[in-house]
Scaffold this active site. Structure first.
Site, PDB file in Angstrom:
ATOM      1  N   ARG A  73       0.857  -1.180   0.000  1.00 35.93           N
ATOM      2  CA  ARG A  73       0.000   0.000   0.000  1.00 35.93           C
ATOM      3  C   ARG A  73       0.895   1.233   0.000  1.00 35.93           C
ATOM      4  O   ARG A  73       1.782   1.357   0.853  1.00 35.93           O
ATOM      5  CB  ARG A  73      -0.914  -0.011   1.226  1.00 35.93           C
ATOM      6  CG  ARG A  73      -1.663  -1.323   1.419  1.00 35.93           C
ATOM      7  CD  ARG A  73      -2.577  -1.257   2.615  1.00 35.93           C
ATOM      8  NE  ARG A  73      -3.661  -0.328   2.397  1.00 35.93           N
ATOM      9  CZ  ARG A  73      -4.869  -0.690   1.943  1.00 35.93           C
ATOM     10  NH1 ARG A  73      -5.115  -1.944   1.666  1.00 35.93           N
ATOM     11  NH2 ARG A  73      -5.813   0.197   1.773  1.00 35.93           N
ATOM     12  N   CYS A  84     -12.611  13.417   8.405  1.00 30.89           N
ATOM     13  CA  CYS A  84     -13.341  12.356   9.100  1.00 30.89           C
ATOM     14  C   CYS A  84     -12.922  12.257  10.563  1.00 30.89           C
ATOM     15  O   CYS A  84     -11.744  12.251  10.890  1.00 30.89           O
ATOM     16  CB  CYS A  84     -13.107  11.023   8.410  1.00 30.89           C
ATOM     17  SG  CYS A  84     -13.642  11.006   6.689  1.00 30.89           S
ATOM     18  N   ARG A 123      -1.994  -0.982  -3.764  1.00 32.61           N
ATOM     19  CA  ARG A 123      -3.160  -0.115  -3.538  1.00 32.61           C
ATOM     20  C   ARG A 123      -2.658   1.287  -3.222  1.00 32.61           C
ATOM     21  O   ARG A 123      -1.782   1.466  -2.372  1.00 32.61           O
ATOM     22  CB  ARG A 123      -4.028  -0.641  -2.395  1.00 32.61           C
ATOM     23  CG  ARG A 123      -5.243   0.262  -2.108  1.00 32.61           C
ATOM     24  CD  ARG A 123      -6.214  -0.389  -1.158  1.00 32.61           C
ATOM     25  NE  ARG A 123      -6.844  -1.556  -1.756  1.00 32.61           N
ATOM     26  CZ  ARG A 123      -7.895  -1.502  -2.571  1.00 32.61           C
ATOM     27  NH1 ARG A 123      -8.431  -0.320  -2.886  1.00 32.61           N
ATOM     28  NH2 ARG A 123      -8.411  -2.593  -3.071  1.00 32.61           N
ATOM     29  N   LYS A 215     -16.293  -2.012  -3.618  1.00 34.26           N
ATOM     30  CA  LYS A 215     -16.217  -2.165  -2.162  1.00 34.26           C
ATOM     31  C   LYS A 215     -16.553  -0.836  -1.486  1.00 34.26           C
ATOM     32  O   LYS A 215     -15.963   0.200  -1.810  1.00 34.26           O
ATOM     33  CB  LYS A 215     -14.828  -2.646  -1.747  1.00 34.26           C
ATOM     34  CG  LYS A 215     -14.519  -4.053  -2.241  1.00 34.26           C
ATOM     35  CD  LYS A 215     -13.150  -4.534  -1.790  1.00 34.26           C
ATOM     36  CE  LYS A 215     -12.895  -5.958  -2.270  1.00 34.26           C
ATOM     37  NZ  LYS A 215     -11.552  -6.454  -1.849  1.00 34.26           N
ATOM     38  N   MET A 249     -11.365   1.611  15.235  1.00 37.91           N
ATOM     39  CA  MET A 249     -10.016   1.328  15.730  1.00 37.91           C
ATOM     40  C   MET A 249      -9.324   2.574  16.264  1.00 37.91           C
ATOM     41  O   MET A 249      -9.582   3.681  15.804  1.00 37.91           O
ATOM     42  CB  MET A 249      -9.182   0.705  14.616  1.00 37.91           C
ATOM     43  CG  MET A 249      -9.595  -0.711  14.278  1.00 37.91           C
ATOM     44  SD  MET A 249      -8.705  -1.380  12.866  1.00 37.91           S
ATOM     45  CE  MET A 249      -9.739  -0.810  11.521  1.00 37.91           C
ATOM     46  N   LEU A 318       2.354  -4.701   3.410  1.00 42.14           N
ATOM     47  CA  LEU A 318       3.328  -3.698   3.818  1.00 42.14           C
ATOM     48  C   LEU A 318       2.784  -2.361   3.344  1.00 42.14           C
ATOM     49  O   LEU A 318       1.954  -2.296   2.439  1.00 42.14           O
ATOM     50  CB  LEU A 318       4.699  -3.963   3.180  1.00 42.14           C
ATOM     51  CG  LEU A 318       5.347  -5.317   3.481  1.00 42.14           C
ATOM     52  CD1 LEU A 318       6.594  -5.508   2.613  1.00 42.14           C
ATOM     53  CD2 LEU A 318       5.700  -5.440   4.952  1.00 42.14           C
ATOM     54  N   ASP A 606     -25.201   9.504  44.309  1.00 36.99           N
ATOM     55  CA  ASP A 606     -25.388  10.776  43.620  1.00 36.99           C
ATOM     56  C   ASP A 606     -26.570  11.560  44.186  1.00 36.99           C
ATOM     57  O   ASP A 606     -26.506  12.784  44.328  1.00 36.99           O
ATOM     58  CB  ASP A 606     -25.600  10.509  42.129  1.00 36.99           C
ATOM     59  CG  ASP A 606     -25.810  11.789  41.344  1.00 36.99           C
ATOM     60  OD1 ASP A 606     -24.884  12.620  41.314  1.00 36.99           O
ATOM     61  OD2 ASP A 606     -26.902  11.964  40.773  1.00 36.99           O
TER      62      ASP A 606
END
EC number: 4.1.99.22
Length: 636
Positions: A73, A84, A123, A215, A249, A318, A606
């Site tokens: 990549r 984003c 890619r 995709k 993630m 990689l 509380d």
């Protein structure tokens, strides 16, 4: 919405509008002048491994675990025309000076070298690769490389409609498009820019030009877009899409936490409820996706499970960052600068030794979500557009003691299981728990509330009742291993897919010592905030229903019954809480009962803290549990 014809939905969405991102890159520079002899020795060891295992692949691209890296990549830019939320910090990132970024000639030089050694898929990523002015020319140059079978791009889709015909003619063969919502206004909120209609037009153009599948990458975030899972899945009915749901993630600056992550299992359960006939598709070699298809639908859906079920064992990827650093693991922070060696005049053989040494240090697997979330790593935008996650299996970020190239990274860390052993050494069970149990039955109860949430009772119903400690049920079957920790010491969610559905029940308790002043006000219902017992009851019920959002590795359980009881103990100036939960399923409900009791106790605190801070929460414990494989449990 999920049930309506997909072609009609797409046409409606194409008429809507909203989406866009920018980025940059602060990166540390590895040192030059490393030990070539040590690198050669490590390469010799790896070559010996390959000879012994007869691996017909480049030694430079094969790591010490036998993984052959055939997928590269390349980030073309750090810049992006969107912002984003999961990809970059809100404040943005400092961009690398242009002089420090790879030139087109350097990108092609490195690509030729990697393809010569066995890379057959490249890619192009970013930032947003399609904002680079010469992206079409780069694709055309890559197409000429002998042995390269696939050229793909991961894009946010904003410029896709305009550029795709040229890119296809130049040789682009695969497309991943980012789209995290089908609601235009929500799109604009997520990416902090407009452009929704442009992304939808890009998807339409890709289908029109014959890309199959197209995709579509969707990062699923709790509280933001998990309610659109069915809508996305429905898109595959009439369109040749592979909708890829990605677990959220952690990357530097994206404010990751467990509450936002929706696990693969939870997503799959949601979709299966709508389409029980959902079929699992065979997994391709080195694939990062778990693919499924709804019978009769044209497309398919996939899940990228980087957080809950890593796929490091088959990693063949990689990546080269826009400033020329080689990363062997998406989640690792160790990098080596190929750019610096190129510009220092390194020969092809020297570059291969550097690449081979970096690949050789790649770990068996990444650190797991607990460690990853605490690790210092580049913001996603500076590695490549976040949605590359869908194709990128990670490896461990730690660095081995042998480091001839001085690649920057983390020191070896103690495993999670080792830390737990250290923490528990020398600990003793507090005798106070035994003394507290002896006092549990005493007292006079003047107010007693019980609340139920099930099919037979109104959750707001308050009625008198009583409860007694459960009796023992004989010897218990227990596990000698922690079920939420795997053999390597990493946290892991237990797979319950093969466990049978049974009736499960659990009861937990807690005690809140209020002190005389607060107790009297609660007893007389004279607190300024209102009825503390009613609030605590409702809080306990609500907590039981959202336990999986509060406890990271808990499964989501569809409860059929929740009951919270509160009793006043005037002798101790305390409130005793008992929470019981019931469900039918493959996993127990003791965590739901414990969470319910604990949150009810916290709510009491509380409600009363303005009157007294000398309030003690104690004796939060499981009273009984039935329906599990290891037998029933009843505390004496």
């Amino acid at each position: 919405m999920a049930a309506q014809p997909l072609s009609r939905m797409l046409r409606r969405l194409l008429r809507s509008s909203a989406r866009s991102c920018s980025s940059g890159a602060p990166v540390t520079q590895p040192r030059l002048g490393e030990s070539a002899r040590a690198a050669s020795e490590e390469l010799s060891r790896r070559r010996q491994f390959l000879r012994e295992h007869a691996a017909p692949f480049s030694a430079f691209l094969t790591d010490s675990f036998g993984r052959q890296h055939s997928y590269l990549r390349i980030s073309l830019t750090e810049k992006c025309n969107l912002r984003c939320q999961y990809c970059m910090p809100e404040e943005g990132v400092p961009l690398t000076p242009k002089a420090n970024l790879l030139t087109t000639e350097e990108i092609l030089t490195l690509a030729r070298l990697f393809v010569k050694e066995g890379i057959d898929k490249i890619r192009l990523t970013g930032g947003e690769p399609l904002i680079r002015p010469d992206v079409v020319d780069i694709v055309a140059q890559l197409q000429r490389l002998e042995g390269l079978r696939t050229i793909g791009v991961t894009t946010n889709g904003i410029n896709l409609t305009r550029l795709l015909p040229q890119l296809q003619k130049a040789g682009l063969s695969a497309i991943n498009i980012s789209l995290d919502t089908l609601v235009p206004a929500k799109f604009e909120f997520i990416v902090r820019r407009k452009g929704f209609h442009k992304v939808m037009e890009g998807i339409h153009k890709a289908i029109e030009l014959g890309y199959n599948p197209v995709k579509v990458n969707c990062v699923v975030m709790r509280g933001l877009n998990e309610d659109e899972l069915l809508d996305f899945a429905a898109l595959t009915e009439g369109l040749p899409l592979d909708v890829r749901f990605i677990e959220y993630m952690p990357f530097d600056g994206n404010k990751w936490n467990f509450k936002k992550m929706v696990s693969y299992k939870e997503m799959l359960d949601t979709i299966r409820q709508q389409w029980p006939e959902l079929e699992k598709l065979p997994e391709e070699e080195s694939s990062t996706a778990k693919a499924f298809k709804i019978p009769g639908f044209q497309g398919q859906i996939s899940f990228i499970t980087s957080m809950s079920e890593h796929f490091c064992g088959t990693c063949n990827r990689l990546r080269i960052t826009a400033d020329g650093n080689l990363k062997v693991c998406l989640f690792g922070n160790s990098e080596v600068s190929l750019r610096d060696h190129l510009r220092a005049g390194a020969s092809e053989q020297e570059l291969l030794r550097i690449i081979g040494a970096a690949v050789g240090r790649k770990k068996r697997q990444h650190a797991g979500m607990f460690s990853i979330s605490q690790m210092k790593n580049r913001p996603m935008i500076l590695i490549e557009l976040f949605l590359m996650f869908h194709d990128s299996p990670p490896a461990s970020p730690s660095i081995s003691s042998w480091d001839p190239l001085h690649v920057q990274g983390l020191r070896p860390r103690m495993s999670f299981s080792s830390q737990m052993v250290t923490l528990w050494k020398g600990c003793r069970v507090p005798q106070a728990l035994l003394l507290a149990q002896q006092r549990l039955g005493s007292g006079c109860f003047q107010r007693h509330y019980t609340s139920r949430a099930d099919s037979d009772a109104n959750s707001k119903c308050l009625s008198p009742g009583s409860w007694a400690p459960a009796a023992p049920s004989g010897p218990q079957l227990t596990s000698e291993q922690l079920t939420h920790v795997d053999s390597e010491g990493r946290a892991a969610m237990v797979d319950v897919s093969r466990k049978p559905d049974t009736e499960r029940a659990a009861v937990a308790s807690a005690v809140v010592l209020l002190g005389p002043v607060a107790f009297k006000l609660v007893q007389r219902n004279q607190l300024k905030k209102g009825d503390a017992l009613v609030v605590a009851q409702l809080a306990g019920i609500q907590a039981a229903k959202v336990t999986s959002q509060l406890i990271p590795l808990c499964h989501h359980v569809a409860l059929s019954h929740v009951q919270v009881q509160l009793e006043l103990d005037s002798t101790r100036h305390a409130v005793r809480i008992q929470a019981s939960c019931r469900a039918r399923g493959p996993t127990g409900v003791e965590m739901e009962a414990l969470t319910s009791a604990a949150v009810a106790a916290l709510s009491l605190y509380d409600m009363c803290k303005a009157v007294s801070r000398d309030i003690v929460l104690e004796e939060i414990k499981l009273i009984s549990k039935t329906g599990g494989q290891r037998g029933d449990f009843h505390r004496a």
